[in-house]
Design a protein around this motif. Structure first.
Motif, short mmCIF file in Angstrom:
data_model
loop_
_atom_site.label_atom_id
_atom_site.label_comp_id
_atom_site.label_asym_id
_atom_site.label_seq_id
_atom_site.Cartn_x
_atom_site.Cartn_y
_atom_site.Cartn_z
N ILE A 1 26.08 -21.36 85.14
CA ILE A 1 26.72 -20.62 84.03
C ILE A 1 28.23 -20.62 84.22
CG2 ILE A 1 27.01 -18.32 83.00
CD1 ILE A 1 24.02 -17.81 83.67
N ASN A 2 28.68 -20.36 85.44
CA ASN A 2 30.11 -20.33 85.74
C ASN A 2 30.74 -21.71 85.47
OD1 ASN A 2 32.47 -18.93 86.82
ND2 ASN A 2 32.29 -20.40 88.49
N ASN A 3 30.08 -22.76 85.92
CA ASN A 3 30.62 -24.11 85.70
C ASN A 3 30.69 -24.44 84.21
OD1 ASN A 3 30.91 -24.49 88.44
ND2 ASN A 3 28.99 -25.59 88.66
N PHE A 4 29.72 -23.98 83.45
CA PHE A 4 29.74 -24.20 81.99
C PHE A 4 30.90 -23.45 81.35
CE2 PHE A 4 28.24 -23.11 77.67
CZ PHE A 4 28.21 -24.40 77.15
N VAL A 5 31.14 -22.22 81.80
CA VAL A 5 32.26 -21.43 81.28
C VAL A 5 33.58 -22.10 81.63
CG1 VAL A 5 33.49 -19.23 81.52
CG2 VAL A 5 31.03 -19.24 81.16
N VAL A 6 33.69 -22.62 82.85
CA VAL A 6 34.92 -23.33 83.26
C VAL A 6 35.14 -24.55 82.36
CG1 VAL A 6 35.95 -24.72 85.11
CG2 VAL A 6 34.92 -22.51 85.63
N LEU A 7 34.08 -25.25 82.05
CA LEU A 7 34.18 -26.41 81.15
C LEU A 7 34.67 -25.99 79.77
CD1 LEU A 7 33.54 -29.49 80.92
CD2 LEU A 7 31.32 -28.79 80.01
N ILE A 8 34.13 -24.91 79.25
CA ILE A 8 34.57 -24.39 77.95
C ILE A 8 36.04 -24.00 78.01
CG2 ILE A 8 34.33 -22.44 76.36
CD1 ILE A 8 31.33 -22.47 76.98
N ALA B 1 37.70 -11.54 79.01
CA ALA B 1 37.11 -10.56 79.92
C ALA B 1 35.68 -10.94 80.29
CB ALA B 1 37.14 -9.17 79.30
N ALA B 2 34.93 -11.43 79.31
CA ALA B 2 33.56 -11.89 79.61
C ALA B 2 33.58 -13.08 80.57
CB ALA B 2 32.84 -12.26 78.31
N PHE B 3 34.52 -14.00 80.35
CA PHE B 3 34.64 -15.15 81.25
C PHE B 3 35.06 -14.70 82.65
CE2 PHE B 3 35.57 -18.39 77.62
CZ PHE B 3 34.24 -18.32 77.24
N MET B 4 36.00 -13.75 82.74
CA MET B 4 36.42 -13.23 84.04
C MET B 4 35.26 -12.53 84.75
SD MET B 4 40.17 -11.62 83.47
CE MET B 4 41.32 -12.37 82.34
N PHE B 5 34.44 -11.84 83.98
CA PHE B 5 33.26 -11.18 84.54
C PHE B 5 32.34 -12.22 85.18
CE2 PHE B 5 28.81 -9.94 84.04
CZ PHE B 5 28.78 -8.75 84.76
N ILE B 6 32.09 -13.30 84.46
CA ILE B 6 31.21 -14.36 84.98
C ILE B 6 31.80 -14.96 86.25
CG2 ILE B 6 30.33 -16.68 84.48
CD1 ILE B 6 30.03 -15.69 81.54
N HIS B 7 33.10 -15.24 86.25
CA HIS B 7 33.74 -15.80 87.44
C HIS B 7 33.69 -14.82 88.61
CE1 HIS B 7 35.01 -18.98 84.90
NE2 HIS B 7 36.07 -18.39 84.38
#
Length: 165
Positions: free
Chosen positions: A11-18, A143-149
């Protein structure tokens, strides 16, 4: 627990890609819009009214997404004079608590960002025919992305750039 780490890492890697692709698109768009604005204003003497507003809100999105990506790569500045002097058995729990606070802060930021976005749904931008919601949406999204990271860092324990593991 290992499966949860693997799923969260994907999930984190997908968010980083986005985030990376969104930043690339935003940067290229900002450069093109800025060049277009300069050409229109100084060469054609016909300024484009919407270009400044588009650049402003693109910069807002770029700042928030860049901050989120910096959380993932541990690129934010930190004051580590205390952590490097502590023994490893004490520095690890201290950094763990710092990242727990980071997770709690991202939840707060997301909550307040959603409220701010909802308040501005019906307000329109000055020149562009868009809702201000799109500008304010940068806050809860980042904030949602930071939460995932942050959760990924907590699960893996990989938040020790200066302390020996």
């Amino acid at each position: 627990m290992q499966l949860a780490k693997q799923i969260w890492r994907k999930i984190n890697n997908f968010v980083v890609l986005i985030e990376r692709w969104a930043l690339i698109i935003l940067f290229v768009g900002m450069i093109l819009c800025g060049v277009l604005q300069i050409v229109a204003r100084f060469i054609l003497h016909m300024p484009i009214p919407w270009s400044e507003e588009l650049l402003t809100y693109s910069f807002v999105w770029t700042s928030f997404l860049g901050a989120s990506l910096a959380v993932n790569s541990l690129s934010h500045f930190n004051v580590d004079c205390l952590v490097v002097r502590l023994p490893a058995w004490l520095s690890f729990p201290l950094l763990y608590m710092v990242w727990i606070v980071m997770v709690l802060f991202t939840i707060f930021l997301f909550y307040k960002g959603v409220i701010l976005t909802n308040v501005n749904i019906w307000q329109t931008m000055d020149v562009l025919p868009l809702s201000m919601m799109w500008a304010y949406l940068a806050l809860p999204v980042s904030a949602a992305f930071m939460f995932i990271h942050s959760v990924e860092r907590l699960l893996t324990g990989d938040f020790l750039p200066v302390v020996q593991k």
